[in-house]
Structures are given as structure tokens and as C-alpha cells.
Design a protein around this motif. Structure first.
Motif, PDB file in Angstrom:
ATOM      1  N   LEU A  39       8.580  14.621   1.417  1.00  0.00           N
ATOM      2  CA  LEU A  39       7.197  14.606   1.905  1.00  0.00           C
ATOM      3  C   LEU A  39       6.695  13.185   2.128  1.00  0.00           C
ATOM      4  O   LEU A  39       6.018  12.896   3.122  1.00  0.00           O
ATOM      5  N   LEU A  40       7.031  12.274   1.197  1.00  0.00           N
ATOM      6  CA  LEU A  40       6.602  10.887   1.354  1.00  0.00           C
ATOM      7  C   LEU A  40       7.274  10.226   2.558  1.00  0.00           C
ATOM      8  O   LEU A  40       6.638   9.454   3.289  1.00  0.00           O
ATOM      9  N   PRO A  73       1.672   6.427   8.266  1.00  0.00           N
ATOM     10  CA  PRO A  73       1.747   5.694   7.003  1.00  0.00           C
ATOM     11  C   PRO A  73       0.410   5.083   6.591  1.00  0.00           C
ATOM     12  O   PRO A  73      -0.403   4.710   7.435  1.00  0.00           O
ATOM     13  N   PRO A  74       0.180   4.998   5.280  1.00  0.00           N
ATOM     14  CA  PRO A  74      -0.990   4.270   4.798  1.00  0.00           C
ATOM     15  C   PRO A  74      -0.873   2.793   5.186  1.00  0.00           C
ATOM     16  O   PRO A  74       0.224   2.275   5.347  1.00  0.00           O
ATOM     17  N   GLY A  84      -3.991  11.964  10.774  1.00  0.00           N
ATOM     18  CA  GLY A  84      -2.711  12.647  10.807  1.00  0.00           C
ATOM     19  C   GLY A  84      -1.997  12.727   9.473  1.00  0.00           C
ATOM     20  O   GLY A  84      -0.971  13.366   9.361  1.00  0.00           O
ATOM     21  N   ALA A  85      -2.523  12.083   8.434  1.00  0.00           N
ATOM     22  CA  ALA A  85      -1.835  12.055   7.135  1.00  0.00           C
ATOM     23  C   ALA A  85      -2.426  13.022   6.127  1.00  0.00           C
ATOM     24  O   ALA A  85      -1.885  13.186   5.039  1.00  0.00           O
ATOM     25  N   ARG A  86      -3.515  13.651   6.463  1.00  0.00           N
ATOM     26  CA  ARG A  86      -4.203  14.509   5.498  1.00  0.00           C
ATOM     27  C   ARG A  86      -3.319  15.641   4.977  1.00  0.00           C
ATOM     28  O   ARG A  86      -3.320  15.954   3.798  1.00  0.00           O
ATOM     29  N   GLY A  87      -2.524  16.238   5.822  1.00  0.00           N
ATOM     30  CA  GLY A  87      -1.652  17.345   5.419  1.00  0.00           C
ATOM     31  C   GLY A  87      -0.620  16.927   4.385  1.00  0.00           C
ATOM     32  O   GLY A  87      -0.344  17.657   3.434  1.00  0.00           O
ATOM     33  N   PHE A  88      -0.043  15.729   4.545  1.00  0.00           N
ATOM     34  CA  PHE A  88       0.943  15.236   3.578  1.00  0.00           C
ATOM     35  C   PHE A  88       0.299  14.986   2.223  1.00  0.00           C
ATOM     36  O   PHE A  88       0.846  15.348   1.187  1.00  0.00           O
ATOM     37  N   ALA A  89      -0.874  14.362   2.246  1.00  0.00           N
ATOM     38  CA  ALA A  89      -1.570  14.078   0.993  1.00  0.00           C
ATOM     39  C   ALA A  89      -1.945  15.372   0.278  1.00  0.00           C
ATOM     40  O   ALA A  89      -1.769  15.499  -0.935  1.00  0.00           O
ATOM     41  N   CYS A 128       0.839  -1.202   0.000  1.00  0.00           N
ATOM     42  CA  CYS A 128       0.000   0.000   0.000  1.00  0.00           C
ATOM     43  C   CYS A 128       0.878   1.257   0.000  1.00  0.00           C
ATOM     44  O   CYS A 128       0.631   2.208  -0.743  1.00  0.00           O
ATOM     45  N   ARG A 129       1.932   1.246   0.803  1.00  0.00           N
ATOM     46  CA  ARG A 129       2.856   2.389   0.845  1.00  0.00           C
ATOM     47  C   ARG A 129       3.611   2.538  -0.470  1.00  0.00           C
ATOM     48  O   ARG A 129       3.845   3.651  -0.940  1.00  0.00           O
ATOM     49  N   ALA A 130       3.988   1.418  -1.072  1.00  0.00           N
ATOM     50  CA  ALA A 130       4.668   1.464  -2.369  1.00  0.00           C
ATOM     51  C   ALA A 130       3.744   2.036  -3.447  1.00  0.00           C
ATOM     52  O   ALA A 130       4.186   2.806  -4.297  1.00  0.00           O
ATOM     53  N   HIS A 131       2.480   1.687  -3.385  1.00  0.00           N
ATOM     54  CA  HIS A 131       1.500   2.192  -4.344  1.00  0.00           C
ATOM     55  C   HIS A 131       1.423   3.716  -4.285  1.00  0.00           C
ATOM     56  O   HIS A 131       1.471   4.399  -5.314  1.00  0.00           O
ATOM     57  N   VAL A 132       1.330   4.260  -3.085  1.00  0.00           N
ATOM     58  CA  VAL A 132       1.251   5.715  -2.902  1.00  0.00           C
ATOM     59  C   VAL A 132       2.541   6.382  -3.377  1.00  0.00           C
ATOM     60  O   VAL A 132       2.516   7.383  -4.102  1.00  0.00           O
ATOM     61  N   SER A 133       3.674   5.827  -2.982  1.00  0.00           N
ATOM     62  CA  SER A 133       4.963   6.424  -3.346  1.00  0.00           C
ATOM     63  C   SER A 133       5.186   6.394  -4.851  1.00  0.00           C
ATOM     64  O   SER A 133       5.635   7.386  -5.437  1.00  0.00           O
ATOM     65  N   LEU A 134       4.890   5.279  -5.489  1.00  0.00           N
ATOM     66  CA  LEU A 134       5.067   5.177  -6.939  1.00  0.00           C
ATOM     67  C   LEU A 134       4.151   6.135  -7.684  1.00  0.00           C
ATOM     68  O   LEU A 134       4.525   6.674  -8.728  1.00  0.00           O
ATOM     69  N   TYR A 135       2.966   6.365  -7.158  1.00  0.00           N
ATOM     70  CA  TYR A 135       2.047   7.300  -7.814  1.00  0.00           C
ATOM     71  C   TYR A 135       2.639   8.709  -7.841  1.00  0.00           C
ATOM     72  O   TYR A 135       2.722   9.341  -8.895  1.00  0.00           O
TER      73      TYR A 135
END
Length: 169
Positions: free
Chosen positions: A89-90, A98-99, A127-132, A31-38
Motif C-alpha cells: 500500500l505504501l 506521494p507526500p 489522489g492519496a486519500r484512499g491509500f491513507a 516526509c515519505r520516510a516519516h509516513v512509511s516508518l509510522y
């Protein structure tokens, strides 16, 4: 990438409650790899395009036709700076909130004894909304600059350009 994968009870850490981070560590990593690769992938695709558009807009808006150069090192430095911003940021996102792969079980009221399972990559835990938002704003700003450069290059007048009078041999 992650949504097509199924969770496996044998890979679950049963000490962690259902629906909590860490229950499925392999799927959490995916799941984390998916977000980072995007995010990194979008930057690697759009940043070079925007830089090329910037160079083209400089050439088109240059009535003297002087040579406009962008060295490969300058090009890599600009793209690298945008990718580095994504990575920073990631990394902060992955360290602080983390997701993770969330699996939840529901028991329908009409059917006692049966359960319905829902599994998905929880991209924006508490807590992750700001990063996204920061990453999305950066990506949209990159696209907006590209659109602006396209619009700027479009109404160019070709009257100031002259063709050579002698034919090429």
C-alpha cells in the motif's frame, strides 16, 4: 521527524513553484520516510502483540489444557504478511500520489513587504486519500482485534483448572 527541520533555499529546486512537490527533494524524501516508518512501525509493534494475545486466548479458552503452539515461522509469516500489506500500500501511495514537503508564503495585508512562511509535510495530496484511509483502517482493525481478544480472555472461569496434588521437588 520532518516538522522540526527547516527548509533551506539553497536546497530548493527553483524551477518548481513554491508549494509544489519536488521543490525540496531532500525534505520530500524525509516526509515519505516519516509516513512509511509510522505505518510499518505500528504494524511491527501491534501485530506481534495481537498474535500473542490470540495465542493466550486459545490457551485460556482451552478446557482440556492441550498444548497450543505457534511456531516461530508461523509467527513470522503472520507478521510478515501484515508488513507486506503495508509495504504494498505504501509503495502504491508513494508512486501515485506521494507526500511532499509544502512551503507556502503569505503576505499579511497590514504589513506590506514582509512575508510569513508556513512549511509542513503534505501527507494527503490529491489522489492519496484512499491509500491513507486503507492503511488507517488496517491499523484500526489490528487494534480492534487486540481489544476483542483482551475482552474475550477476561471473563475466563478458573474453576475448570486444577492444580497438581503432588508437590514439585
Amino acid at each position: 521527524l520532518v516538522d522540526v527541520l527547516d527548509f533551506d533555499d539553497s536546497a530548493a529546486v527553483v524551477a518548481i513553484p513554491l508549494g509544489e512537490p519536488g521543490r525540496y527533494p531532500t525534505l520530500d524524501g524525509r516526509c515519505r520516510a516519516h509516513v512509511s516508518l509510522y505505518f510499518v512501525g505500528m504494524t511491527l509493534v501491534y501485530a506481534p502483540l495481537v498474535l500473542k494475545l490470540w495465542r493466550v486466548s486459545l490457551v485460556w479458552s482451552n478446557p482440556t489444557l492441550r498444548d497450543v503452539r505457534l511456531s516461530p515461522w508461523q509467527f513470522l509469516r503472520y507478521v510478515g504478511a501484515l508488513v507486506l500489506l503495508d509495504v504494498v500500500l505504501l509503495a502504491a501511495w508513494m508512486l501515485l500520489a506521494p507526500p511532499f514537503y509544502r512551503v507556502e508564503a503569505f503576505t499579511p495585508e497590514a504589513e506590506a513587504g514582509s512575508q510569513t512562511w508556513h512549511a509542513s509535510c503534505d501527507l494527503v495530496p490529491v489522489g492519496a486519500r484512499g491509500f491513507a484511509i486503507a492503511l488507517l483502517v488496517k491499523q484500526m482493525a489490528l487494534v480492534a482485534v487486540g481489544v476483542h481478544l483482551c475482552k474475550r480472555a477476561r471473563p475466563v472461569s478458573y474453576t475448570h483448572l486444577t492444580l497438581p496434588t503432588t508437590p514439585y521437588v
